[in-house]
Design an enzyme around this catalytic site. Structure first.
Site, short mmCIF file in Angstrom:
data_model
loop_
_atom_site.label_atom_id
_atom_site.label_comp_id
_atom_site.label_asym_id
_atom_site.label_seq_id
_atom_site.Cartn_x
_atom_site.Cartn_y
_atom_site.Cartn_z
N SER A 196 15.21 5.45 16.06
CA SER A 196 13.93 5.42 15.36
C SER A 196 13.12 4.16 15.57
O SER A 196 11.90 4.18 15.45
CB SER A 196 14.16 5.62 13.86
OG SER A 196 15.00 4.60 13.33
N HIS A 224 14.00 12.19 14.52
CA HIS A 224 12.84 11.83 15.33
C HIS A 224 12.72 12.66 16.60
O HIS A 224 11.81 12.42 17.40
CB HIS A 224 12.89 10.33 15.67
CG HIS A 224 12.81 9.46 14.46
ND1 HIS A 224 11.61 9.04 13.92
CD2 HIS A 224 13.77 8.97 13.64
CE1 HIS A 224 11.84 8.30 12.85
NE2 HIS A 224 13.14 8.25 12.66
N LYS A 255 9.04 13.65 9.03
CA LYS A 255 8.42 13.40 10.32
C LYS A 255 7.60 14.62 10.72
O LYS A 255 6.51 14.83 10.22
CB LYS A 255 9.48 13.06 11.37
CG LYS A 255 10.04 11.65 11.27
CD LYS A 255 10.92 11.41 10.09
CE LYS A 255 11.53 10.03 10.04
NZ LYS A 255 12.27 9.77 8.81
#
Length: 414
Positions: A196, A224, A255
């Protein structure tokens, strides 16, 4: 609060909090007007975001990869869920906290990943803690990449097994630890698909081959990678062609799914074990209806509009090229996360401030999120960024980093 004083002179057990060096550093930054953390916004995380000072900036510091956090369809889904189910589930999933929305999202996540089951958790952190704290027994070993997300290390530490860290993305380090295992010890390898803070990818094809060779389980955090990598947006494991060899995938909704929460995708039997034994599932209130409604609609958009994923990847490559051309090449990586090296903390802070004042918001990342002296400016793209915004931002960030490095010797002398 006043310290309680008794007849016995004891060490203060709150000392690790009261004397925390990082907290002291944050306080000093705030006093100096140089704070890079907890910057308040005045609007949704859009490509142009209004901040609390009233100014709009190009936002390269959000994880809103698919640009769905302000999408009217996602907002309406959250509102509709609140109207139907209320603002809170007011209970854990094992009691009164399950709604039809929770079951729908679990079913659709499992289908998306080709897994037998999915288990929702109240955060991405809790997805890792719920899974890793419930696997492994005495004598078993969890082999964790040293740079994996803090929640991975926290969850592994809560397991009854032993935790062994291997050097970041170092196959030799992982191999040597696997070779030293007791013959009958259970083994689990745990990595981030996309790291990340730097945007680096785990070498998952090679890691999966090692797991096959040593009969180890494999867990991948795809927080991610979801919605960014892979033909169907299932992350780094799909892109590497090893998704079917992964025993459990964890994700965060904050996200690409424009919400808050997390989930574990795994076998039906393992999911039942999590629901029976994991503290973050059994003893935590269930995800609130608004976050579930938003995540469910975002997942459906992700699956029905693959052009959003393509646009996110294209924007990532455009920003990488633009930064390199401007003299601030990021670390190698793919996807939505980029990291421009800044090194020492004072350089990182100065570069962040210059970019912020220049109209671009990024994340200043220093120890303990990265090793000491290896600070970066973390940038992330959205599908909804324009080419002009990204090219402009690259120029601002490159100039900010250059100025910070030029000013570093003077700061060191001072």
């Amino acid at each position: 609060m006043p310290q309680r004083l008794g007849l016995v002179l004891r060490r203060d057990p709150f000392a690790p909090l009261l004397e925390n060096s990082l907290a002291a550093l944050f306080r000093q930054h705030s006093r100096d007007g140089a704070a890079t953390h907890a910057v308040p916004t005045g609007g949704a995380p859009q490509p142009l975001t209004r901040y609390d000072d009233g100014r709009e900036r190009i936002n390269l510091g959000s994880n809103n990869y698919l640009g769905l956090a302000g999408d009217p369809r996602v907002i309406e889904a959250a509102v509709a869920a609140v109207r139907k189910y209320g603002s809170s589930t007011s209970g854990s999933r094992v009691l009164n906290g399950t709604t039809r929305l929770h079951l729908q999202l679990e079913d659709e996540l499992a289908d998306h990943y080709g897994a037998e089951a999915a288990v929702l958790t109240s955060s991405g952190i809790n997805a890792n803690v719920a899974l890793l704290s419930t696997i492994g027994g005495p004598g078993d070993v969890l082999l964790v990449d040293a740079h994996a997300h803090a929640s991975v290390h926290a969850g592994a530490a809560a397991s009854r097994g032993t935790v062994s860290r291997f050097r970041h993305n170092d196959l030799d380090s992982l191999t040597s630890r696997l070779q030293r295992l007791e013959e009958r010890a259970g083994a689990v390898v745990v990595v981030d698909g996309v790291y990340s803070m730097t945007g680096e990818l785990a070498p998952l094809a090679d890691i999966a081959a090692l797991c096959d060779r040593f009969s180890a389980r494999l867990v991948v955090d795809e927080a991610h990678g979801l919605g960014v990598l892979g033909a169907e947006g299932r992350g780094a494991a799909e892109q590497a062609g090893v998704l079917e060899r992964v025993d459990a995938v964890t994700i965060a909704f904050s996200k690409s799914l424009a919400s808050v929460g997390g989930a574990v995708m795994t076998s039906r039997a393992a999911a039942e074990g999590i629901r029976a034994a994991a503290l973050p599932y059994v003893f935590s209130a269930a995800n609130d209806p608004a976050s579930v409604g938003a995540a469910l609609t975002s997942l459906r958009i992700l699956r029905s509009e693959p052009e959003r994923m393509a646009r996110t990847r294209e924007n990532g490559e455009l920003l990488r090229r633009s930064l390199a051309a401007a003299g601030a090449a990021p670390l190698p990586g793919r996807g939505a996360v980029l990291a421009v090296p800044t090194g020492e903390e004072h350089v990182t802070a100065a570069a962040w401030r210059a970019a912020f004042d220049g109209g671009v918001y990024v994340n200043a990342v220093a120890y303990p999120a990265v090793p000491r002296g290896q600070g970066v400016l973390r940038l992330s793209v959205m599908a909804t960024h324009t080419e002009e915004q990204l090219r402009t931002a690259a120029g601002v960030v490159a100039a900010a980093v250059r100025a910070a490095f030029e000013d570093a010797p003077a700061r060191a002398v001072a």
